[in-house]
Each structure stands twice: as structure tokens, then as C-alpha cells.
Design a protein around this motif. Sequence first.
Motif, PDB file in Angstrom:
ATOM      1  N   ASP A 162       0.862  -1.173   0.000  1.00 19.90           N
ATOM      2  CA  ASP A 162       0.000   0.000   0.000  1.00 19.90           C
ATOM      3  C   ASP A 162       0.899   1.224   0.000  1.00 19.90           C
ATOM      4  O   ASP A 162       1.650   1.458   0.949  1.00 19.90           O
ATOM      5  N   LYS A 174       0.963   5.262  -0.137  1.00 19.95           N
ATOM      6  CA  LYS A 174       0.258   6.537  -0.045  1.00 19.95           C
ATOM      7  C   LYS A 174       0.862   7.492  -1.070  1.00 19.95           C
ATOM      8  O   LYS A 174       2.075   7.633  -1.165  1.00 19.95           O
ATOM      9  N   TYR A 209       4.442  14.167   7.084  1.00 15.96           N
ATOM     10  CA  TYR A 209       4.763  14.077   5.653  1.00 15.96           C
ATOM     11  C   TYR A 209       6.158  14.617   5.372  1.00 15.96           C
ATOM     12  O   TYR A 209       6.916  14.040   4.602  1.00 15.96           O
ATOM     13  N   SER A 257       7.302  10.769   1.674  1.00 19.88           N
ATOM     14  CA  SER A 257       6.263  11.455   0.891  1.00 19.88           C
ATOM     15  C   SER A 257       6.756  12.784   0.344  1.00 19.88           C
ATOM     16  O   SER A 257       6.505  13.120  -0.816  1.00 19.88           O
ATOM     17  N   CYS A 259       2.381   2.385   3.468  1.00 23.41           N
ATOM     18  CA  CYS A 259       1.422   2.328   4.574  1.00 23.41           C
ATOM     19  C   CYS A 259       1.195   0.899   5.056  1.00 23.41           C
ATOM     20  O   CYS A 259       0.587   0.698   6.107  1.00 23.41           O
ATOM     21  N   LYS A 266       2.187   0.964   8.839  1.00 23.05           N
ATOM     22  CA  LYS A 266       2.348   2.369   8.479  1.00 23.05           C
ATOM     23  C   LYS A 266       3.346   3.100   9.374  1.00 23.05           C
ATOM     24  O   LYS A 266       3.996   4.054   8.923  1.00 23.05           O
ATOM     25  N   GLY A 294      -4.720  11.671   0.698  1.00 21.78           N
ATOM     26  CA  GLY A 294      -5.006  10.439   1.422  1.00 21.78           C
ATOM     27  C   GLY A 294      -5.186   9.213   0.561  1.00 21.78           C
ATOM     28  O   GLY A 294      -5.347   8.111   1.089  1.00 21.78           O
ATOM     29  N   THR A 295      -5.168   9.380  -0.757  1.00 24.96           N
ATOM     30  CA  THR A 295      -5.377   8.243  -1.650  1.00 24.96           C
ATOM     31  C   THR A 295      -4.125   7.365  -1.714  1.00 24.96           C
ATOM     32  O   THR A 295      -3.006   7.863  -1.711  1.00 24.96           O
ATOM     33  N   SER A 296      -4.333   6.054  -1.774  1.00 29.06           N
ATOM     34  CA  SER A 296      -3.242   5.090  -1.866  1.00 29.06           C
ATOM     35  C   SER A 296      -3.360   4.289  -3.156  1.00 29.06           C
ATOM     36  O   SER A 296      -4.438   4.160  -3.734  1.00 29.06           O
ATOM     37  N   ASP A 336      -8.936   4.421  -0.906  1.00 30.15           N
ATOM     38  CA  ASP A 336      -8.969   5.447   0.152  1.00 30.15           C
ATOM     39  C   ASP A 336      -9.313   6.824  -0.408  1.00 30.15           C
ATOM     40  O   ASP A 336      -8.443   7.566  -0.866  1.00 30.15           O
TER      41      ASP A 336
END
Length: 269
Positions: free
Chosen positions: A120, A122, A136, A141, A149, A165, A219-221, A238
Motif C-alpha cells: 500500500d 500513499k 509528511y 512522501s 502504509c 504504516k 489520502g489516496t493510496s 482510500d
Amino acid sequence: MSFQQQQLQQAFFEQQISGHSIFIKLNDGEFVAKSYSIENNNEQNFYEWIQNIDGYQEFFSQYNGVVILEKNQEISKQETINSQQKWLNSLISKRYNPNNKKYLLLQNLTQNSQNLRIIDLKLGYTVEKQSHIQRYQDSTSSKIGLRICGMKIQENNELVLFKDKHWGRTISVEELIESIKIFFSLKNRNQILKEAIDKIESLKQFIISNCKQVISWQGTSLLLIYRDDNDFKIKLIDFSNTKMDLESTQINTEIIKALNSLQDIIKQI
């Protein structure tokens, strides 16, 4: 959509490796139900919008509407306790609300999987939530637009690696790249690497062509999923913080930059 309690078998979703929401596997596992806050309809709104775009199932879970699950239904847990299950049990103890009846009904992306590998990632270089900004900036990131994550690798259907995570927030870019290399340590590695690059390119083109209304992907993975039958897929997940403007005509480029970064890493493996 509503299910009668006596007709529905429920179990906590044993393949969950990340997230804040609780997933419940229903009956034979074809579907999973994802809990969500009544105060936040972002994810429901996103799925109801995206399902009208041809071909969305290639890059997103198939959405089957809202399901009402009766409270006080006994939910079974896995008997096997390993590092992933300990993490999941901790999440359940913190997040599961038996009084929550409303769930999003989604496709189970791991049904009937053998020797499953999941990672996963992010996506995004920035975050808007004030309490998350430092997190972050201190993580991968802010440097490459990717953060792990969750990660799970099975061999002979036994768990051999699990990372959560909290680990993903502390690792360096070099450690993230090494983890992606481990994910792709397969006999048919070259074939799957090429497939991954091609699928990410197709996803980018899908977003550019169809998703101008998504003005923020916060917030999208991206899930990378590999099964022992040489089945490899990528799925965006997400969307509780996703923001939309149906009048927008300009693509949000941050997710494209993050996907470019992932492609560059895979090309160097």
C-alpha cells in the motif's frame, strides 16, 4: 442495500494491511464492507461518481452501493496470530464500532488469493491536515511522493513479511526502494515489472482523461497486488479525503507526479 442478519456471515477482513476504517468480509468473501463516518460522505460520493466512467473497475474496486449491517452481529476473528493479525486486532480494538450500521460494499481484491503480495503506497507530496504536515515532511512522501502504509508477503501461504504504516513513516527513500524490490522478487520478475510500468501508465492516462473533477487526491493510496497465478493488478483506494468539483476542467497533477516517481523506481529495478 440491506442484508438480513440471519443470512449473512461476517468476519473481519484478514487481508487488511493498512488504513483507519474497518473492513468486514461478507459470506464467501466476494465482497468486503468498509466502515465510514456518517459525517464524511466523500468516499461514497467519489465511488458513486467514478462508477459512471467506463473502465473504472480496472483501477478501482467495483462499487456496489451502501450496505446496512445489523449491529450486535457476531463477527469472527482469525485464530492464527502473527504480526499482521496483531496489528489488525489493535486496529479493531481502536476503530471497530458495533453500532455503526452503514458500510460501503466493495469488491474483495484478494479473493481466493494464493501466496499473496500486497503493498500500500500513499500517494502525494503534500498534505492539507495541519496535524499531518510534519509527518509528511519527515517521511518519504515529501521527497518522492510515496510512502509505504502497509506491506505483506506470503510464501507457501505463510506470512514471511509484514510492515505497517508506523514503520513506513520512518524509513528512508533507499529503504522504500529496497522494499519495492523485495515486493517484485519473483521468478517472473521481468514480466511483472513491465506489466507494472504499463498499468501505471494506463492509470495516469485514465486520470488525465477522466478525473479533472477530482481537485484533491489527499489520502489516496495505490495498492500493488500480486497473486501466485501470475495475476498482478494495481488499484487506487482510500477516498475519504478526496475533494471534487464537478465544474473543474484542470487536472490535479500531484497524483501524476507521484505515479511518475513510482514508475521511475520500478524502471530501475
